[in-house]
Design an enzyme around this catalytic site. Structure first.
Site, PDB file in Angstrom:
ATOM      1  N   SER A   1      17.415 -20.627  62.015  1.00 49.20           N
ATOM      2  CA  SER A   1      18.503 -19.963  61.557  1.00 49.20           C
ATOM      3  C   SER A   1      19.451 -21.329  61.258  1.00 49.20           C
ATOM      4  CB  SER A   1      19.123 -19.220  62.767  1.00 49.20           C
ATOM      5  OG  SER A   1      18.374 -18.344  63.233  1.00 49.20           O
TER       6      SER A   1
ATOM      7  N   ARG B   1      24.272 -20.195  71.629  1.00 54.33           N
ATOM      8  CA  ARG B   1      24.095 -21.377  70.907  1.00 54.33           C
ATOM      9  C   ARG B   1      25.181 -22.654  71.134  1.00 54.33           C
ATOM     10  NH1 ARG B   1      19.900 -18.740  70.494  1.00 54.33           N
ATOM     11  NH2 ARG B   1      19.071 -18.359  68.688  1.00 54.33           N
TER      12      ARG B   1
ATOM     13  N   GLU C   1      24.748 -23.225  62.496  1.00 56.33           N
ATOM     14  CA  GLU C   1      24.073 -23.563  63.644  1.00 56.33           C
ATOM     15  C   GLU C   1      23.671 -25.013  63.776  1.00 56.33           C
ATOM     16  OE1 GLU C   1      20.192 -22.806  65.894  1.00 56.33           O
ATOM     17  OE2 GLU C   1      21.060 -20.612  66.033  1.00 56.33           O
TER      18      GLU C   1
HETATM   19  N1  EPU Z   1      18.672  -8.939  59.083  1.00 60.14           N
HETATM   20  C1  EPU Z   1      18.530  -8.715  57.580  1.00 60.14           C
HETATM   21  N2  EPU Z   1      18.171  -9.249  56.647  1.00 60.14           N
HETATM   22  C2  EPU Z   1      17.625 -10.469  56.918  1.00 60.14           C
HETATM   23  C3  EPU Z   1      17.596 -11.047  58.461  1.00 60.14           C
HETATM   24  C4  EPU Z   1      17.789 -10.169  59.218  1.00 60.14           C
HETATM   25  O1  EPU Z   1      19.107  -7.360  57.131  1.00 60.14           O
HETATM   26  O2  EPU Z   1      17.355 -11.405  55.889  1.00 60.14           O
HETATM   27  C5  EPU Z   1      18.915  -8.152  60.096  1.00 60.14           C
HETATM   28  C6  EPU Z   1      17.889  -7.125  60.522  1.00 60.14           C
HETATM   29  O3  EPU Z   1      18.374  -5.724  60.488  1.00 60.14           O
HETATM   30  C7  EPU Z   1      17.389  -7.459  61.735  1.00 60.14           C
HETATM   31  C8  EPU Z   1      18.663  -8.187  62.172  1.00 60.14           C
HETATM   32  O4  EPU Z   1      19.138  -8.726  61.110  1.00 60.14           O
HETATM   33  O5  EPU Z   1      17.097  -6.420  62.639  1.00 60.14           O
HETATM   34  C9  EPU Z   1      18.271  -9.509  63.327  1.00 60.14           C
HETATM   35  O6  EPU Z   1      17.231 -10.140  62.776  1.00 60.14           O
HETATM   36  P1  EPU Z   1      16.386 -10.936  63.546  1.00 60.14           P
HETATM   37  O7  EPU Z   1      15.608 -10.288  64.769  1.00 60.14           O
HETATM   38  O8  EPU Z   1      15.374 -11.840  62.639  1.00 60.14           O
HETATM   39  O9  EPU Z   1      17.181 -12.095  64.230  1.00 60.14           O
HETATM   40  P2  EPU Z   1      18.486 -12.753  63.966  1.00 60.14           P
HETATM   41  O10 EPU Z   1      19.759 -12.234  64.634  1.00 60.14           O
HETATM   42  O11 EPU Z   1      18.420 -13.074  62.480  1.00 60.14           O
HETATM   43  C10 EPU Z   1      18.173 -14.451  65.947  1.00 60.14           C
HETATM   44  C11 EPU Z   1      18.271 -15.911  66.246  1.00 60.14           C
HETATM   45  C12 EPU Z   1      16.853 -16.494  65.997  1.00 60.14           C
HETATM   46  C13 EPU Z   1      15.834 -15.773  66.983  1.00 60.14           C
HETATM   47  C14 EPU Z   1      15.877 -14.360  66.774  1.00 60.14           C
HETATM   48  C15 EPU Z   1      15.021 -13.463  67.377  1.00 60.14           C
HETATM   49  C16 EPU Z   1      20.402 -16.720  65.922  1.00 60.14           C
HETATM   50  C17 EPU Z   1      21.378 -17.379  65.142  1.00 60.14           C
HETATM   51  N3  EPU Z   1      19.255 -16.465  65.432  1.00 60.14           N
HETATM   52  O12 EPU Z   1      18.310 -14.340  64.673  1.00 60.14           O
HETATM   53  O13 EPU Z   1      16.825 -17.795  66.552  1.00 60.14           O
HETATM   54  O14 EPU Z   1      14.467 -16.029  66.720  1.00 60.14           O
HETATM   55  O15 EPU Z   1      17.218 -13.831  66.827  1.00 60.14           O
HETATM   56  O16 EPU Z   1      15.492 -13.320  68.731  1.00 60.14           O
HETATM   57  O17 EPU Z   1      20.980 -16.234  67.010  1.00 60.14           O
HETATM   58  C18 EPU Z   1      17.503 -20.177  65.578  1.00 60.14           C
HETATM   59  O18 EPU Z   1      18.187 -20.119  66.379  1.00 60.14           O
HETATM   60  O19 EPU Z   1      16.793 -21.057  64.884  1.00 60.14           O
HETATM   61  C19 EPU Z   1      16.512 -18.953  65.531  1.00 60.14           C
HETATM   62  C20 EPU Z   1      15.428 -18.551  64.681  1.00 60.14           C
END
Ligand code: EPU
Length: 336
Positions: A236, A162, A332
């Protein structure tokens, strides 16, 4: 160059926040960019793309530039790749759909990300195991100090998680006008991100295709992330923080269910969504705004909230995460 006055930017930011721009200049061509910056106009207060990664907390005096440069053009082709030049004002997802319809592979995992093409390299957008840097060839930007256009290759952009040079050294100094992508004629599917395979299976997909991967990504995003057309949000709100392995191990003793992934030597990228959920914020609603019920990393405006209110909630989350885990969350989104 079209100029309007006292325009509420509410329809032009995905958070749906009200913010009045004193002067809104619509920039529709590279010539408009040159004209603006060589005609002794004041520096813009804000450069607006798709408005998908910003939190507007106030009205904007002076000039807001709205980048609307169009065009998707196949400029070069060899046995394995196509090079596609896209205007900064094109909607990202429409470009992805166009690529899929042409059989060009590489951006299908990045389906349905809100925003415009010109903003995508700024923060090296990424999802489901792919980042824009993986399909990037070069971009053109107008440098406002030199008053000339320059090309940036992959190394020049200094992409990170990012991150890019456009958020660092060249912040407020470069207007991205077009991005050229290197897409593949032969797809190499990236479905390693757990949920994609599960989703493909649930959809009964047997023959993998770029369209199937895109459909799976769209289904996953729609199940977790609020549609900005219905509920204002910026995806995010925070980055996933990277911490020392020893710190993560200490946290694991207290919180055995904490989620993290290796990120370089002795470093762990922690799921901020988990931290925020475990701190009790998931689904919390205060009046017109709150934390999304299905993804704690996403702050939402149910309609009529102010940017200041959302900002204050983000401060409360940062304080709480710092107190509980000793981790400093970074936003972000760009706070304006
Ligand atoms: N999780 C929780 N609670 C929540 C959300 C997530 O426990 O409310 C845990 C879960 O264990 C899950 C893990 O976090 O397995 C990862 O969650 P998720 O796959 O939703 O991904 P993220 O790390 O929360 C990132 C990006 C997203 C992107 C997704 C999928 C960042 C800041 N965000 O989210 O990007 O869509 O991975 O690759 O890196 C964005 O940047 O706007 C965005 C949506």
């Amino acid at each position: 160059m079209r100029i309007e006055h006292d325009i509420d930017l509410q329809p032009f930011n995905t958070f749906g926040l009200s913010s009045v721009a004193e002067r809104l200049v619509h920039v529709g061509s590279p010539e408009d960019v040159v004209e603006y910056f060589t005609s002794s106009q004041p520096s813009p207060s804000l450069v607006l793309g798709g408005g998908s990664n910003m939190l507007l907390t106030r009205d904007l005096p002076g000039t807001t530039l709205k980048i609307e440069l169009p065009g998707i053009e196949l400029i070069q082709e060899d046995a394995d790749h196509v090079y596609v030049k896209v205007g900064a004002g094109e909607v990202w997802h429409e470009f992805v759909l166009h690529a899929i319809s042409q059989g060009w592979a590489g951006v299908e995992n990045l389906s349905l990300i809100p925003g415009n093409v010109g903003a995508a390299p700024m923060q090296n957008i990424g999802a489901y195991g792919v980042e824009i840097k993986d399909v990037f060839h070069e971009l053109e930007a107008f440098l406002t100090e030199d008053k000339s256009f320059a090309s940036f290759d992959l190394a020049d952009c200094a992409f990170g998680y990012r991150e890019s040079v456009f958020k660092r050294g060249l912040k407020h100094k470069a207007i991205i006008t077009s991005v050229t992508f290197k897409l593949s004629k032969q797809p190499s599917f990236n479905t390693s991100y757990g949920a994609i395979n599960q989703q493909l299976e649930a959809m009964g997909v047997e023959d993998l295709s770029i369209k199937a991967v895109s459909d799976a990504v769209i289904a996953i995003r729609q199940s977790k992330l609020p549609d900005p057309k219905k509920i204002g949000n910026s995806g995010s709100f925070f980055k996933n923080p990277v911490i020392e392995q020893v710190h993560f191990e200490q946290l694991q003793e207290r919180y055995p269910r904490i989620v993290g992934y290796p990120a370089g030597e002795d470093q762990i990228k922690v799921a901020a969504g988990w931290l925020i959920e475990n701190a009790g914020f998931k689904g919390k609603r205060i009046g017109n705004y709150g934390v999304h019920a299905k993804q704690a990393l996403v702050l939402v405006n149910y309609g009529g909230a102010t940017g200041k209110e959302v900002y204050d909630l983000s401060e409360e989350i940062i304080r709480s995460v710092q107190e509980l885990y000793g981790i400093g969350l970074e936003r972000e989104v760009n706070v304006i």
